[in-house]
Design a protein around this motif. Structure first.
Motif, PDB file in Angstrom:
ATOM      1  N   GLU A   1       0.840  -1.559  -0.298  1.00  0.00           N
ATOM      2  CA  GLU A   1      -0.066   0.075  -0.040  1.00  0.00           C
ATOM      3  C   GLU A   1       0.826   1.343  -0.024  1.00  0.00           C
ATOM      4  O   GLU A   1       0.893   2.212  -0.647  1.00  0.00           O
ATOM      5  CB  GLU A   1      -1.055   0.014   1.141  1.00  0.00           C
ATOM      6  CG  GLU A   1      -1.794   1.269   1.384  1.00  0.00           C
ATOM      7  CD  GLU A   1      -3.319   0.441   2.526  1.00  0.00           C
ATOM      8  OE1 GLU A   1      -3.140   2.344   3.168  1.00  0.00           O
ATOM      9  OE2 GLU A   1      -3.108   0.066   2.427  1.00  0.00           O
ATOM     10  N   TYR A   2       2.089   1.170   1.031  1.00  0.00           N
ATOM     11  CA  TYR A   2       2.775   1.892   0.580  1.00  0.00           C
ATOM     12  C   TYR A   2       3.231   2.605  -0.805  1.00  0.00           C
ATOM     13  O   TYR A   2       3.406   3.345  -1.580  1.00  0.00           O
ATOM     14  CB  TYR A   2       4.561   2.134   1.882  1.00  0.00           C
ATOM     15  CG  TYR A   2       4.836   3.126   2.403  1.00  0.00           C
ATOM     16  CD1 TYR A   2       4.430   4.511   3.191  1.00  0.00           C
ATOM     17  CD2 TYR A   2       5.958   3.262   1.091  1.00  0.00           C
ATOM     18  CE1 TYR A   2       5.131   5.501   3.316  1.00  0.00           C
ATOM     19  CE2 TYR A   2       6.796   4.306   1.771  1.00  0.00           C
ATOM     20  CZ  TYR A   2       6.631   5.657   3.015  1.00  0.00           C
ATOM     21  OH  TYR A   2       7.761   6.322   2.419  1.00  0.00           O
ATOM     22  N   VAL A   3       3.893   1.620  -1.020  1.00  0.00           N
ATOM     23  CA  VAL A   3       5.008   1.563  -2.889  1.00  0.00           C
ATOM     24  C   VAL A   3       3.952   1.787  -3.535  1.00  0.00           C
ATOM     25  O   VAL A   3       3.950   3.389  -4.244  1.00  0.00           O
ATOM     26  CB  VAL A   3       5.439  -0.063  -2.774  1.00  0.00           C
ATOM     27  CG1 VAL A   3       5.985   0.275  -4.758  1.00  0.00           C
ATOM     28  CG2 VAL A   3       5.919   0.287  -2.191  1.00  0.00           C
ATOM     29  N   LEU A   4       2.115   1.284  -3.530  1.00  0.00           N
ATOM     30  CA  LEU A   4       1.469   2.084  -4.469  1.00  0.00           C
ATOM     31  C   LEU A   4       0.920   3.751  -4.350  1.00  0.00           C
ATOM     32  O   LEU A   4       0.729   4.420  -5.094  1.00  0.00           O
ATOM     33  CB  LEU A   4       0.122   1.387  -4.251  1.00  0.00           C
ATOM     34  CG  LEU A   4       0.556  -0.082  -5.206  1.00  0.00           C
ATOM     35  CD1 LEU A   4      -0.961  -1.179  -4.288  1.00  0.00           C
ATOM     36  CD2 LEU A   4       0.097   0.148  -6.529  1.00  0.00           C
ATOM     37  N   ALA A   5       1.330   4.566  -2.561  1.00  0.00           N
ATOM     38  CA  ALA A   5       0.458   5.437  -2.884  1.00  0.00           C
ATOM     39  C   ALA A   5       1.620   6.680  -3.365  1.00  0.00           C
ATOM     40  O   ALA A   5       1.384   7.585  -3.431  1.00  0.00           O
ATOM     41  CB  ALA A   5       0.608   6.021  -1.450  1.00  0.00           C
ATOM     42  N   TYR A   6       3.600   6.618  -3.042  1.00  0.00           N
ATOM     43  CA  TYR A   6       4.698   6.812  -2.865  1.00  0.00           C
ATOM     44  C   TYR A   6       5.113   6.425  -4.206  1.00  0.00           C
ATOM     45  O   TYR A   6       6.035   7.353  -4.734  1.00  0.00           O
ATOM     46  CB  TYR A   6       5.018   6.868  -1.558  1.00  0.00           C
ATOM     47  CG  TYR A   6       3.941   7.384  -0.331  1.00  0.00           C
ATOM     48  CD1 TYR A   6       3.869   8.892  -1.075  1.00  0.00           C
ATOM     49  CD2 TYR A   6       3.502   6.602   0.265  1.00  0.00           C
ATOM     50  CE1 TYR A   6       3.028   9.610   0.658  1.00  0.00           C
ATOM     51  CE2 TYR A   6       3.043   7.268   1.833  1.00  0.00           C
ATOM     52  CZ  TYR A   6       2.529   8.884   1.235  1.00  0.00           C
ATOM     53  OH  TYR A   6       1.823   8.783   2.537  1.00  0.00           O
ATOM     54  N   ALA A   7       5.158   5.486  -5.135  1.00  0.00           N
ATOM     55  CA  ALA A   7       5.979   5.372  -5.925  1.00  0.00           C
ATOM     56  C   ALA A   7       5.980   6.466  -7.767  1.00  0.00           C
ATOM     57  O   ALA A   7       5.065   7.057  -7.599  1.00  0.00           O
ATOM     58  CB  ALA A   7       5.702   4.202  -6.764  1.00  0.00           C
ATOM     59  N   SER A   8       6.496   7.116  -8.030  1.00  0.00           N
ATOM     60  CA  SER A   8       6.424   7.698  -8.956  1.00  0.00           C
ATOM     61  C   SER A   8       7.238   6.620 -10.301  1.00  0.00           C
ATOM     62  O   SER A   8       6.259   7.713 -11.539  1.00  0.00           O
ATOM     63  CB  SER A   8       7.850   8.696  -8.752  1.00  0.00           C
ATOM     64  OG  SER A   8       8.834   7.668  -9.095  1.00  0.00           O
ATOM     65  N   GLN A   9       7.295   5.697 -10.131  1.00  0.00           N
ATOM     66  CA  GLN A   9       7.075   4.226 -11.388  1.00  0.00           C
ATOM     67  C   GLN A   9       5.888   3.745 -11.115  1.00  0.00           C
ATOM     68  O   GLN A   9       4.806   4.111  -9.915  1.00  0.00           O
ATOM     69  CB  GLN A   9       8.132   3.293 -11.124  1.00  0.00           C
ATOM     70  CG  GLN A   9       9.372   4.737 -10.935  1.00  0.00           C
ATOM     71  CD  GLN A   9       9.963   4.544  -9.241  1.00  0.00           C
ATOM     72  OE1 GLN A   9       8.945   4.645  -8.327  1.00  0.00           O
ATOM     73  NE2 GLN A   9      11.134   4.676  -8.874  1.00  0.00           N
ATOM     74  N   PRO A  10       5.523   3.235 -12.281  1.00  0.00           N
ATOM     75  CA  PRO A  10       4.137   2.606 -12.468  1.00  0.00           C
ATOM     76  C   PRO A  10       4.760   2.043 -11.178  1.00  0.00           C
ATOM     77  O   PRO A  10       5.056   0.717 -11.356  1.00  0.00           O
ATOM     78  CB  PRO A  10       4.019   1.680 -14.015  1.00  0.00           C
ATOM     79  CG  PRO A  10       4.857   3.560 -14.573  1.00  0.00           C
ATOM     80  CD  PRO A  10       5.944   3.295 -13.755  1.00  0.00           C
ATOM     81  N   VAL A  11       3.513   0.534 -10.640  1.00  0.00           N
ATOM     82  CA  VAL A  11       2.809  -0.415  -9.773  1.00  0.00           C
ATOM     83  C   VAL A  11       2.563  -1.387 -10.123  1.00  0.00           C
ATOM     84  O   VAL A  11       0.684  -1.278 -10.486  1.00  0.00           O
ATOM     85  CB  VAL A  11       3.270   0.161  -8.952  1.00  0.00           C
ATOM     86  CG1 VAL A  11       3.158  -1.517  -7.519  1.00  0.00           C
ATOM     87  CG2 VAL A  11       4.168   1.035  -7.649  1.00  0.00           C
ATOM     88  N   LEU A  12       2.790  -2.378 -10.174  1.00  0.00           N
ATOM     89  CA  LEU A  12       2.003  -3.947 -10.717  1.00  0.00           C
ATOM     90  C   LEU A  12       2.037  -5.139  -8.968  1.00  0.00           C
ATOM     91  O   LEU A  12       3.250  -5.216  -8.751  1.00  0.00           O
ATOM     92  CB  LEU A  12       2.596  -4.909 -11.349  1.00  0.00           C
ATOM     93  CG  LEU A  12       1.465  -6.078 -12.166  1.00  0.00           C
ATOM     94  CD1 LEU A  12       0.354  -5.192 -11.926  1.00  0.00           C
ATOM     95  CD2 LEU A  12       2.016  -6.409 -12.922  1.00  0.00           C
ATOM     96  N   SER A  13       1.087  -4.830  -8.278  1.00  0.00           N
ATOM     97  CA  SER A  13       0.822  -5.652  -7.313  1.00  0.00           C
ATOM     98  C   SER A  13       0.276  -6.796  -7.607  1.00  0.00           C
ATOM     99  O   SER A  13      -1.444  -6.996  -7.929  1.00  0.00           O
ATOM    100  CB  SER A  13       0.190  -4.380  -6.419  1.00  0.00           C
ATOM    101  OG  SER A  13       0.076  -4.967  -5.288  1.00  0.00           O
TER     102      SER A  13
END
Length: 152
Positions: free
Chosen positions: A139-151
């Motif tokens: 959840e943290y990475v999804l909220a703050y990443a500047s890159q696209p994220v696949l969870s």
């Protein structure tokens, strides 16, 4: 309407923790890297219990290193089978002396460090109360990443 630049990926970051969920995330990360002719960087994030145990001397660092190596061997085999270049690193997901170090921040710092354009990581299990270290960071990475994220 302005013409958009094509979506490109040079480096995919796959944070792992040795769990089945992170092994599944690696499969997706390899597929993304293969699709975009990108390289893969696998980051093994050590959980709170492991880090505390190593600090206290109750967890054998050699055992941790061995299990990490074995997981990386599986990652490298999968990446090599797909023709994807792979690099690896390990990081502590927690610190007893710096409160700003937690799995989410470690993943984002690593993404910046390796120049990742895309992140693939396991998401939190809805059925497992004892979620692994990276599942807690999704959840943290999804909220703050500047890159696209696949969870996954």
């Amino acid at each position: 309407m302005a013409e958009r630049e094509p979506f490109t990926v040079d480096t995919v970051l796959a944070p792992v923790d040795g769990s089945e969920e992170s092994a599944t995330a690696v499969e997706y990360a390899v597929a993304v890297a293969d699709r975009y002719d990108a390289s893969l960087h696998a980051l093994f994030v050590l959980g709170r219990g492991v880090v505390r145990g190593m600090d206290a001397g109750t967890v054998d660092e050699d055992d941790v290193a061995q299990s990490t190596r074995e997981f990386f061997e599986d990652v490298e085999r999968l990446a090599n089978d797909a023709g994807v270049e792979v690099s690896t690193s390990t990081a502590h997901g927690f610190s007893r002396v710096r409160k700003t170090i937690h799995p989410g921040s470690v993943v984002l710092d690593a993404a910046d460090s390796v120049g990742a354009d895309f992140i693939v990581l396991p998401r939190e299990s809805v059925t497992d109360a004892d979620a692994e270290v990276l599942e807690q960071a999704a959840e943290y990475v999804l909220a703050y990443a500047s890159q696209p994220v696949l969870s996954v």
